[in-house]
Motif scaffolding. Structure first.
Motif, PDB file in Angstrom:
ATOM      1  N   THR A   1       0.831  -1.194   0.000  1.00  0.00           N
ATOM      2  CA  THR A   1       0.000   0.000   0.000  1.00  0.00           C
ATOM      3  C   THR A   1       0.871   1.250   0.000  1.00  0.00           C
ATOM      4  O   THR A   1       1.801   1.368   0.786  1.00  0.00           O
ATOM      5  N   ASP A   2       0.555   2.172  -0.889  1.00  0.00           N
ATOM      6  CA  ASP A   2       1.230   3.469  -0.942  1.00  0.00           C
ATOM      7  C   ASP A   2       0.342   4.459  -0.185  1.00  0.00           C
ATOM      8  O   ASP A   2      -0.443   5.192  -0.771  1.00  0.00           O
ATOM      9  N   TRP A   3       0.464   4.429   1.119  1.00  0.00           N
ATOM     10  CA  TRP A   3      -0.401   5.189   2.017  1.00  0.00           C
ATOM     11  C   TRP A   3      -0.443   6.677   1.640  1.00  0.00           C
ATOM     12  O   TRP A   3       0.583   7.315   1.462  1.00  0.00           O
ATOM     13  N   LEU A   4      -1.636   7.199   1.495  1.00  0.00           N
ATOM     14  CA  LEU A   4      -1.913   8.623   1.289  1.00  0.00           C
ATOM     15  C   LEU A   4      -1.416   9.193  -0.036  1.00  0.00           C
ATOM     16  O   LEU A   4      -1.426  10.404  -0.231  1.00  0.00           O
ATOM     17  N   SER A   5      -1.017   8.363  -0.970  1.00  0.00           N
ATOM     18  CA  SER A   5      -0.463   8.867  -2.226  1.00  0.00           C
ATOM     19  C   SER A   5      -1.468   9.687  -3.038  1.00  0.00           C
ATOM     20  O   SER A   5      -1.072  10.577  -3.789  1.00  0.00           O
ATOM     21  N   GLN A   6      -2.755   9.422  -2.889  1.00  0.00           N
ATOM     22  CA  GLN A   6      -3.785  10.147  -3.644  1.00  0.00           C
ATOM     23  C   GLN A   6      -4.694  10.977  -2.738  1.00  0.00           C
ATOM     24  O   GLN A   6      -5.697  11.535  -3.195  1.00  0.00           O
ATOM     25  N   ALA A   7      -4.353  11.079  -1.472  1.00  0.00           N
ATOM     26  CA  ALA A   7      -5.209  11.785  -0.504  1.00  0.00           C
ATOM     27  C   ALA A   7      -5.136  13.294  -0.683  1.00  0.00           C
ATOM     28  O   ALA A   7      -4.131  13.841  -1.126  1.00  0.00           O
ATOM     29  N   GLU A   8      -6.215  13.942  -0.311  1.00  0.00           N
ATOM     30  CA  GLU A   8      -6.261  15.399  -0.265  1.00  0.00           C
ATOM     31  C   GLU A   8      -5.617  15.859   1.039  1.00  0.00           C
ATOM     32  O   GLU A   8      -5.381  15.061   1.949  1.00  0.00           O
ATOM     33  N   HIS A   9      -5.389  17.160   1.161  1.00  0.00           N
ATOM     34  CA  HIS A   9      -4.880  17.714   2.414  1.00  0.00           C
ATOM     35  C   HIS A   9      -5.997  17.695   3.462  1.00  0.00           C
ATOM     36  O   HIS A   9      -7.179  17.804   3.136  1.00  0.00           O
ATOM     37  N   ILE A  10      -5.624  17.560   4.704  1.00  0.00           N
ATOM     38  CA  ILE A  10      -6.578  17.463   5.814  1.00  0.00           C
ATOM     39  C   ILE A  10      -7.547  18.655   5.861  1.00  0.00           C
ATOM     40  O   ILE A  10      -8.671  18.527   6.334  1.00  0.00           O
ATOM     41  N   LEU A  11      -7.141  19.802   5.346  1.00  0.00           N
ATOM     42  CA  LEU A  11      -8.023  20.979   5.321  1.00  0.00           C
ATOM     43  C   LEU A  11      -9.303  20.730   4.541  1.00  0.00           C
ATOM     44  O   LEU A  11     -10.314  21.374   4.787  1.00  0.00           O
ATOM     45  N   THR A  12      -9.272  19.795   3.617  1.00  0.00           N
ATOM     46  CA  THR A  12     -10.456  19.462   2.820  1.00  0.00           C
ATOM     47  C   THR A  12     -11.630  19.075   3.711  1.00  0.00           C
ATOM     48  O   THR A  12     -12.782  19.386   3.408  1.00  0.00           O
ATOM     49  N   LEU A  13     -11.345  18.421   4.827  1.00  0.00           N
ATOM     50  CA  LEU A  13     -12.415  17.976   5.727  1.00  0.00           C
ATOM     51  C   LEU A  13     -13.179  19.150   6.338  1.00  0.00           C
ATOM     52  O   LEU A  13     -14.377  19.045   6.594  1.00  0.00           O
ATOM     53  N   SER A  14     -12.499  20.270   6.552  1.00  0.00           N
ATOM     54  CA  SER A  14     -13.173  21.434   7.153  1.00  0.00           C
ATOM     55  C   SER A  14     -14.159  22.081   6.190  1.00  0.00           C
ATOM     56  O   SER A  14     -15.002  22.863   6.598  1.00  0.00           O
ATOM     57  N   GLN A  15     -14.080  21.738   4.922  1.00  0.00           N
ATOM     58  CA  GLN A  15     -14.962  22.317   3.909  1.00  0.00           C
ATOM     59  C   GLN A  15     -16.220  21.487   3.667  1.00  0.00           C
ATOM     60  O   GLN A  15     -17.076  21.879   2.890  1.00  0.00           O
ATOM     61  N   LEU A  16     -16.327  20.355   4.321  1.00  0.00           N
ATOM     62  CA  LEU A  16     -17.496  19.496   4.121  1.00  0.00           C
ATOM     63  C   LEU A  16     -18.742  20.169   4.684  1.00  0.00           C
ATOM     64  O   LEU A  16     -18.695  20.786   5.751  1.00  0.00           O
ATOM     65  N   GLN A  17     -19.847  20.016   3.992  1.00  0.00           N
ATOM     66  CA  GLN A  17     -21.094  20.669   4.368  1.00  0.00           C
ATOM     67  C   GLN A  17     -22.112  19.707   4.982  1.00  0.00           C
ATOM     68  O   GLN A  17     -23.302  19.977   4.959  1.00  0.00           O
ATOM     69  N   PHE A  18     -21.648  18.588   5.509  1.00  0.00           N
ATOM     70  CA  PHE A  18     -22.548  17.621   6.128  1.00  0.00           C
ATOM     71  C   PHE A  18     -21.892  17.065   7.381  1.00  0.00           C
ATOM     72  O   PHE A  18     -20.691  17.172   7.566  1.00  0.00           O
ATOM     73  N   GLU A  19     -22.721  16.488   8.249  1.00  0.00           N
ATOM     74  CA  GLU A  19     -22.207  15.928   9.501  1.00  0.00           C
ATOM     75  C   GLU A  19     -21.649  14.537   9.270  1.00  0.00           C
ATOM     76  O   GLU A  19     -22.181  13.772   8.473  1.00  0.00           O
ATOM     77  N   TRP A  20     -20.579  14.244   9.977  1.00  0.00           N
ATOM     78  CA  TRP A  20     -19.958  12.939   9.901  1.00  0.00           C
ATOM     79  C   TRP A  20     -19.196  12.680  11.188  1.00  0.00           C
ATOM     80  O   TRP A  20     -18.921  13.589  11.961  1.00  0.00           O
ATOM     81  N   ASP A  21     -18.877  11.417  11.417  1.00  0.00           N
ATOM     82  CA  ASP A  21     -18.097  10.998  12.581  1.00  0.00           C
ATOM     83  C   ASP A  21     -16.840  10.295  12.099  1.00  0.00           C
ATOM     84  O   ASP A  21     -16.836   9.641  11.061  1.00  0.00           O
ATOM     85  N   TRP A  22     -15.778  10.413  12.899  1.00  0.00           N
ATOM     86  CA  TRP A  22     -14.527   9.729  12.586  1.00  0.00           C
ATOM     87  C   TRP A  22     -14.720   8.222  12.672  1.00  0.00           C
ATOM     88  O   TRP A  22     -15.427   7.732  13.561  1.00  0.00           O
ATOM     89  N   LEU A  23     -14.091   7.488  11.778  1.00  0.00           N
ATOM     90  CA  LEU A  23     -13.996   6.039  11.943  1.00  0.00           C
ATOM     91  C   LEU A  23     -13.011   5.791  13.086  1.00  0.00           C
ATOM     92  O   LEU A  23     -12.215   6.672  13.426  1.00  0.00           O
ATOM     93  N   PRO A  24     -13.033   4.626  13.694  1.00  0.00           N
ATOM     94  CA  PRO A  24     -12.139   4.351  14.831  1.00  0.00           C
ATOM     95  C   PRO A  24     -10.675   4.610  14.498  1.00  0.00           C
ATOM     96  O   PRO A  24     -10.202   4.288  13.401  1.00  0.00           O
ATOM     97  N   THR A  25      -9.972   5.198  15.469  1.00  0.00           N
ATOM     98  CA  THR A  25      -8.556   5.500  15.298  1.00  0.00           C
ATOM     99  C   THR A  25      -7.678   4.802  16.331  1.00  0.00           C
ATOM    100  O   THR A  25      -6.477   5.030  16.380  1.00  0.00           O
ATOM    101  N   SER A  26      -8.291   3.968  17.150  1.00  0.00           N
ATOM    102  CA  SER A  26      -7.507   3.169  18.107  1.00  0.00           C
ATOM    103  C   SER A  26      -8.157   1.796  18.252  1.00  0.00           C
ATOM    104  O   SER A  26      -9.362   1.637  18.040  1.00  0.00           O
ATOM    105  N   ARG A  27      -7.360   0.831  18.619  1.00  0.00           N
ATOM    106  CA  ARG A  27      -7.851  -0.553  18.645  1.00  0.00           C
ATOM    107  C   ARG A  27      -8.914  -0.798  19.708  1.00  0.00           C
ATOM    108  O   ARG A  27      -9.644  -1.777  19.642  1.00  0.00           O
ATOM    109  N   ASP A  28      -9.023   0.088  20.683  1.00  0.00           N
ATOM    110  CA  ASP A  28      -9.986  -0.111  21.757  1.00  0.00           C
ATOM    111  C   ASP A  28     -11.376   0.433  21.442  1.00  0.00           C
ATOM    112  O   ASP A  28     -12.307   0.211  22.200  1.00  0.00           O
ATOM    113  N   GLN A  29     -11.505   1.124  20.326  1.00  0.00           N
ATOM    114  CA  GLN A  29     -12.806   1.664  19.965  1.00  0.00           C
ATOM    115  C   GLN A  29     -13.701   0.555  19.403  1.00  0.00           C
ATOM    116  O   GLN A  29     -13.212  -0.470  18.931  1.00  0.00           O
TER     117      GLN A  29
END
Length: 143
Positions: free
Chosen positions: A13-41
Motif C-alpha cells: 500500500t502506498d499510504w496517502l499517495s492520492q489523498a487530499e490535504h486534511i483541510l479538505t475535511l473542514s470544507q465538508l457541508q454535512f455531519e460525519w463521525d470519525w472512523l475508529p482511530t484506536s484498537r480499543d474503539q
C-alpha cells in the motif's frame, strides 16, 4: 482472498499517495463521525459478520501477522505526513490508528470467510486515500 494475499496488499500500500490535504475535511457541508482511530474503539459496523460462521477455528496468529505487516508498512508514512498536518494539528497518528483498525478487522473478515466493509475500506487505503469517517447515512468520508 486469503491472509497471505491480504498481507501482501497491506505491504504494497502506498499510504496517502492520492489523498487530499486534511483541510479538505473542514470544507465538508454535512455531519460525519470519525472512523475508529484506536484498537480499543468499537466497530461502527459491528454485527455485519460472524466470526467462525463456517465453524473453522479462528486463527489469532494470522490476525497478528496482518497487524504486524500493517505496522511495518505504516512506517513509510513517517511521524508528520505533510497532507495530515495543519498548523499545530497533526493527524498522522490518528490516520495510522484507523489504518491499523481497518487491517485488523479486514483480517477478521478474511479469516471468517465473510468479506465486508473493512475489506472495502482497506481497498480504499490501497488506492492511496484515507477513509476517515462515516456520515449518518453510512457513506464513507474519504480524504
Amino acid at each position: 482472498m486469503n491472509i497471505e494475499t491480504l498481507i501482501e496488499q497491506i505491504e504494497n500500500t502506498d499510504w496517502l499517495s492520492q489523498a487530499e490535504h486534511i483541510l479538505t475535511l473542514s470544507q465538508l457541508q454535512f455531519e460525519w463521525d470519525w472512523l475508529p482511530t484506536s484498537r480499543d474503539q468499537s466497530d461502527p459496523f459491528e454485527g455485519t459478520f460472524t466470526v467462525n460462521a463456517d465453524q473453522r477455528p479462528y486463527d489469532k496468529e494470522a490476525e497478528k501477522r496482518v497487524y504486524k505487516a500493517a505496522l511495518r508498512s505504516l512506517r513509510n508514512v513517517g511521524n508528520a505526513h505533510p497532507k495530515l498536518v495543519n498548523g499545530p494539528h497533526n493527524y498522522t497518528e490518528p490516520m495510522k490508528g484507523s489504518a491499523l483498525f481497518a487491517c485488523k478487522h479486514a483480517a477478521k473478515e478474511v479469516l471468517s470467510n465473510q468479506p465486508g466493509k473493512w475489506l472495502t475500506i482497506l481497498a480504499l487505503y490501497k488506492n492511496g486515500v484515507w477513509p476517515c469517517g462515516i456520515t449518518q447515512t453510512g457513506e464513507l468520508v474519504i480524504l
